[in-house]
Design a protein around this motif. Sequence first.
Motif, PDB file in Angstrom:
ATOM      1  N   VAL A 146       9.931   1.699   9.249  1.00 28.92           N
ATOM      2  CA  VAL A 146       8.849   1.636   8.266  1.00 28.92           C
ATOM      3  C   VAL A 146       9.260   0.735   7.109  1.00 28.92           C
ATOM      4  O   VAL A 146       8.524  -0.173   6.713  1.00 28.92           O
ATOM      5  N   ARG A 147      10.432   0.958   6.580  1.00 27.70           N
ATOM      6  CA  ARG A 147      10.898   0.143   5.445  1.00 27.70           C
ATOM      7  C   ARG A 147      11.066  -1.313   5.826  1.00 27.70           C
ATOM      8  O   ARG A 147      10.704  -2.214   5.071  1.00 27.70           O
ATOM      9  N   LEU A 171       4.487  -5.126   1.935  1.00 23.43           N
ATOM     10  CA  LEU A 171       3.657  -3.948   1.697  1.00 23.43           C
ATOM     11  C   LEU A 171       4.519  -2.790   1.219  1.00 23.43           C
ATOM     12  O   LEU A 171       5.734  -2.794   1.385  1.00 23.43           O
ATOM     13  N   ALA A 172       3.864  -1.760   0.693  1.00 29.65           N
ATOM     14  CA  ALA A 172       4.565  -0.530   0.324  1.00 29.65           C
ATOM     15  C   ALA A 172       4.942   0.224   1.597  1.00 29.65           C
ATOM     16  O   ALA A 172       4.208   0.190   2.591  1.00 29.65           O
ATOM     17  N   ALA A 173       6.062   0.902   1.566  1.00 26.83           N
ATOM     18  CA  ALA A 173       6.506   1.673   2.728  1.00 26.83           C
ATOM     19  C   ALA A 173       5.474   2.728   3.110  1.00 26.83           C
ATOM     20  O   ALA A 173       5.254   2.987   4.296  1.00 26.83           O
ATOM     21  N   ASN A 174       4.808   3.329   2.130  1.00 27.04           N
ATOM     22  CA  ASN A 174       3.788   4.343   2.425  1.00 27.04           C
ATOM     23  C   ASN A 174       2.619   3.762   3.220  1.00 27.04           C
ATOM     24  O   ASN A 174       2.012   4.453   4.030  1.00 27.04           O
ATOM     25  N   THR A 175       2.319   2.496   2.998  1.00 23.72           N
ATOM     26  CA  THR A 175       1.226   1.838   3.727  1.00 23.72           C
ATOM     27  C   THR A 175       1.572   1.733   5.206  1.00 23.72           C
ATOM     28  O   THR A 175       0.766   2.063   6.078  1.00 23.72           O
ATOM     29  N   VAL A 176       2.790   1.289   5.496  1.00 22.14           N
ATOM     30  CA  VAL A 176       3.231   1.165   6.888  1.00 22.14           C
ATOM     31  C   VAL A 176       3.380   2.552   7.508  1.00 22.14           C
ATOM     32  O   VAL A 176       3.003   2.764   8.667  1.00 22.14           O
ATOM     33  N   ALA A 177       3.896   3.508   6.744  1.00 25.93           N
ATOM     34  CA  ALA A 177       4.047   4.879   7.262  1.00 25.93           C
ATOM     35  C   ALA A 177       2.691   5.464   7.643  1.00 25.93           C
ATOM     36  O   ALA A 177       2.568   6.134   8.674  1.00 25.93           O
ATOM     37  N   LYS A 178       1.667   5.193   6.860  1.00 27.50           N
ATOM     38  CA  LYS A 178       0.320   5.680   7.173  1.00 27.50           C
ATOM     39  C   LYS A 178      -0.183   5.069   8.481  1.00 27.50           C
ATOM     40  O   LYS A 178      -0.759   5.762   9.315  1.00 27.50           O
ATOM     41  N   ALA A 179       0.071   3.780   8.680  1.00 23.38           N
ATOM     42  CA  ALA A 179      -0.328   3.113   9.927  1.00 23.38           C
ATOM     43  C   ALA A 179       0.431   3.706  11.107  1.00 23.38           C
ATOM     44  O   ALA A 179      -0.157   3.972  12.158  1.00 23.38           O
ATOM     45  N   TYR A 180       1.726   3.923  10.958  1.00 26.32           N
ATOM     46  CA  TYR A 180       2.529   4.506  12.036  1.00 26.32           C
ATOM     47  C   TYR A 180       2.039   5.914  12.383  1.00 26.32           C
ATOM     48  O   TYR A 180       1.968   6.285  13.550  1.00 26.32           O
TER      49      TYR A 180
END
Length: 122
Positions: free
Chosen positions: A39-40, A48-57
């Motif tokens: 994610v990071r 992007l923010a890590a939270n953005t990618v985490a939400k997609a994952y």
Amino acid sequence: MTLKIRIDDSAPPYEQVRAQISEQARSGVLPVGYRLPTVRGLAENLGLAANTVAKAYRALEADGVIETRGRNGTYVAAAGSAAQRQAASAAQTYAERVRRLGVPETEALTAVQDALRAAYRA
């Protein structure tokens, strides 16, 4: 894996990440078993923010497109069967609901077709 985030796109960045990974997995560009970046790592790469990618994952995992194997990483799943099971379950739930509501079959089918057209154009 190549992802492009367009700031001027009406879709939010997490949705762009989700849609692109999903499409690449379904088309075979990302083969089953392909290890995705952390994610990071992906967040840094895309700016992007890590939270953005985490939400997609999380959304991809809920859709059965990817699977997280704890500390071993995140991989493209054999999504076909999981996605088909979820689609069939959603269709069954919808069919039962519209029948209880007394919606005629032709109207229920038209509603589904309209929803699919709208979803696939997004």
